[in-house]
Scaffold this active site. Structure first.
Site, PDB file in Angstrom:
ATOM      1  N   LYS A 122      30.970 134.134  -3.462  1.00 25.45           N
ATOM      2  CA  LYS A 122      31.230 133.802  -2.177  1.00 25.45           C
ATOM      3  C   LYS A 122      29.899 133.946  -1.334  1.00 25.45           C
ATOM      4  O   LYS A 122      29.094 133.198  -1.059  1.00 25.45           O
ATOM      5  CB  LYS A 122      32.555 134.576  -1.469  1.00 25.45           C
ATOM      6  N   ASP A 137      35.446 143.712  -9.109  1.00 27.55           N
ATOM      7  CA  ASP A 137      35.255 142.278  -8.760  1.00 27.55           C
ATOM      8  C   ASP A 137      34.947 142.338  -7.042  1.00 27.55           C
ATOM      9  O   ASP A 137      35.852 142.286  -6.233  1.00 27.55           O
ATOM     10  CB  ASP A 137      36.450 141.559  -9.082  1.00 27.55           C
ATOM     11  N   TYR A 148      43.009 138.322  -8.790  1.00 27.36           N
ATOM     12  CA  TYR A 148      42.514 137.205  -9.275  1.00 27.36           C
ATOM     13  C   TYR A 148      41.116 137.417  -9.430  1.00 27.36           C
ATOM     14  O   TYR A 148      40.371 137.798  -8.664  1.00 27.36           O
ATOM     15  CB  TYR A 148      42.809 136.048  -8.472  1.00 27.36           C
TER      16      TYR A 148
HETATM   17  N1  PLP Z   1      37.050 137.001  -7.832  1.00 28.55           N
HETATM   18  C1  PLP Z   1      37.726 137.078  -6.938  1.00 28.55           C
HETATM   19  C2  PLP Z   1      38.217 138.498  -6.274  1.00 28.55           C
HETATM   20  C3  PLP Z   1      38.049 135.976  -6.161  1.00 28.55           C
HETATM   21  O1  PLP Z   1      38.789 135.990  -5.137  1.00 28.55           O
HETATM   22  C4  PLP Z   1      37.727 134.686  -6.803  1.00 28.55           C
HETATM   23  C5  PLP Z   1      38.016 133.325  -6.006  1.00 28.55           C
HETATM   24  O2  PLP Z   1      38.690 133.252  -4.878  1.00 28.55           O
HETATM   25  C6  PLP Z   1      36.972 134.662  -8.038  1.00 28.55           C
HETATM   26  C7  PLP Z   1      36.684 135.864  -8.498  1.00 28.55           C
HETATM   27  C8  PLP Z   1      36.511 133.354  -8.601  1.00 28.55           C
HETATM   28  O3  PLP Z   1      35.500 132.873  -7.785  1.00 28.55           O
HETATM   29  P1  PLP Z   1      35.377 131.128  -8.020  1.00 28.55           P
HETATM   30  O4  PLP Z   1      36.429 130.709  -7.210  1.00 28.55           O
HETATM   31  O5  PLP Z   1      33.752 131.284  -7.190  1.00 28.55           O
HETATM   32  O6  PLP Z   1      35.093 131.039  -9.269  1.00 28.55           O
END
Ligand code: PLP
Length: 420
Positions: free
Chosen positions: A262, A234, A140
């Site tokens: 985060k 990511d 995700y």
């Molecule tokens: N990338 C990863 C690996 C994530 O775990 C998340 C959210 O959990 C995101 C992107 C998206 O981040 P946000 O919820 O701050 O938009």
């Protein structure tokens, strides 16, 4: 007012009563507690119940709740005004901290992980002049249109939308492959490598539950560079969590772009994408790839992020402590599975962990989906009743913070024993 009453009232004002879907407890049933206070490893709901927290706001709170140094830094900055929409000294400081953690030249701040990955992909397309992107099943990366996509009928077929509102035409630009399948990746690179702008991946997956990358898979990802494909790690979840330099440091990765979020904001909305100068110089105002944000780099988020990163950087022993706690939890859970004759698999890297209710091994999303979700629901609620707040879905990682202690791990294992 009780949690249940307020959740009922919320439905009249907010879709599903929540600002983000997983909070609604759909995967486990029941009513989510309204958390109104946190301290260290604990959170408190509006009824006054206390829970040992393994969600930690889905990852940002590696130092636990309401860390005094983080709060005082935010308070200090807050007194002088919340936001200016102008350059601020703390952005420079936080960018420098990111560069001490990661091998990058330039860092652009945004406010969410979604923005970070979405912008990194636009940049990759702008830089390479190519349209296709590759992502992996069960990874995700936030809710940008091109990422809410599932695999078509075969590796080489185009993606299909997983959300209403995502145009088929757009989903077709995303190829979805199996995680930890180096052969599948190589095949696609051979066939279409020159059309692919970027591969985006979670270096350790947290969003299918925890999946651990194999060495062969990581190697195959890096081989994509030979086709002119940019590698986007990511690290929104893993960044500053698996090491100060995240998974990139821990696994010796060489991504072209890195998405962070985060922990970067320490509990306030900050995220970033970063990479080497030659690529990042394509971003506006230096280059033709547009991206902007009213609250990007706002002083409060910069302050909480900076305070958090400084504590992590100055105390490398914290990562060893997290590793030891993670190991204690992992070994304890494995022993309990044996003791109770429960089919299960524990996947863990550092302070990220998932217990799947299936024999395993669990290396891909399809394998993760074999988990017994009914069993998970029962265990989840049994833990909650005992004051342990585990992620309310089996496809989410549990996190540890530096505020957790061995006693708390042992208390958690006791709760698991009863639950199992
Ligand atoms: N990338 C990863 C690996 C994530 O775990 C998340 C959210 O959990 C995101 C992107 C998206 O981040 P946000 O919820 O701050 O938009």
């Amino acid at each position: 007012m009780t949690n249940a009453e307020l959740f009922q009232e919320a439905q009249a004002h907010i879709p599903g009563g929540v600002s983000s879907p997983v909070r609604a407890f759909k995967a486990v049933g029941g009513t989510p507690p309204y958390l109104v206070r946190g301290e260290g490893a604990y959170v408190y709901d509006l009824e006054g119940n206390r829970y040992l927290d393994y969600v930690l706001s889905w990852g940002p709170l590696i130092l636990g709740h309401a860390h005094p140094k983080v709060l005082s830094r935010v308070r200090e900055v807050m007194e002088r005004g919340l936001t200016f929409g102008a350059p601020h000294p703390l952005e420079v400081e936080l960018a420098k901290a990111v560069k001490r953690a990661y091998p990058v030249d330039l860092v652009r701040f945004v406010s969410s992980g979604t923005e970070a990955t979405m912008s990194a992909l636009r940049l990759a397309r702008g830089y390479t002049g190519r349209s296709l992107i590759v992502k992996f099943r069960g990874n995700y990366h936030g809710h940008a249109d091109g990422l809410l996509v599932e695999a078509g009928s075969g590796a080489l077929t185009f993606g299909v939308p997983t959300s209403a509102g995502v145009p088929q035409e757009y989903a077709r630009l995303t190829l979805v492959l199996e995680y930890n399948d180096p052969e599948g990746l190589k095949e696609v690179l051979k066939a279409r490598g020159e059309e692919i702008a970027a591969i985006i991946f979670e270096p350790v997956v947290g969003n299918a539950g925890v999946l651990i990358p194999t060495e062969e898979f990581l190697k195959a990802l890096h081989e994509a560079k030979a086709y002119g494909v940019l590698l986007i790690a990511d690290e929104v979840m893993t960044g500053f969590r698996l090491a100060f330099g995240g998974a990139t440091e821990r696994f010796g990765l060489k991504p072209d772009l890195i998405a962070l979020g985060k922990i970067l904001g320490g509990g306030l909305p900050a995220a970033a994408y970063a990479g080497r100068r030659e690529i990042m110089e394509k971003v506006a105002p230096l280059g033709p790839v547009y991206q902007a944000g009213t609250l990007s780099g706002n002083p409060l988020a910069m302050a909480s992020g900076l305070a958090t990163l400084e504590i992590l950087e100055e105390n490398p022993g914290l990562y060893q402590a997290l590793e030891r706690l993670g190991q204690r939890l992992e070994e304890g859970l494995k022993a309990l599975l044996q003791e109770t004759g429960t089919p299960g698999t524990v996947n863990r890297v550092g302070s990220m962990l998932t217990l799947f209710f299936t024999e395993g091994p669990v290396r891909t999303f399809l394998e993760a989906k074999k988990t017994d979700t009914n069993r998970f629901k029962e265990v989840f609620h049994a833990l909650l009743k005992q004051g342990v707040y585990w992620p309310p879905s089996n496809f989410e990682a549990a996190f540890l913070s530096t505020a957790h202690t061995e006693e708390e791990i042992d208390r958690t294992l006791e709760a698991f024993r009863k639950a199992l």
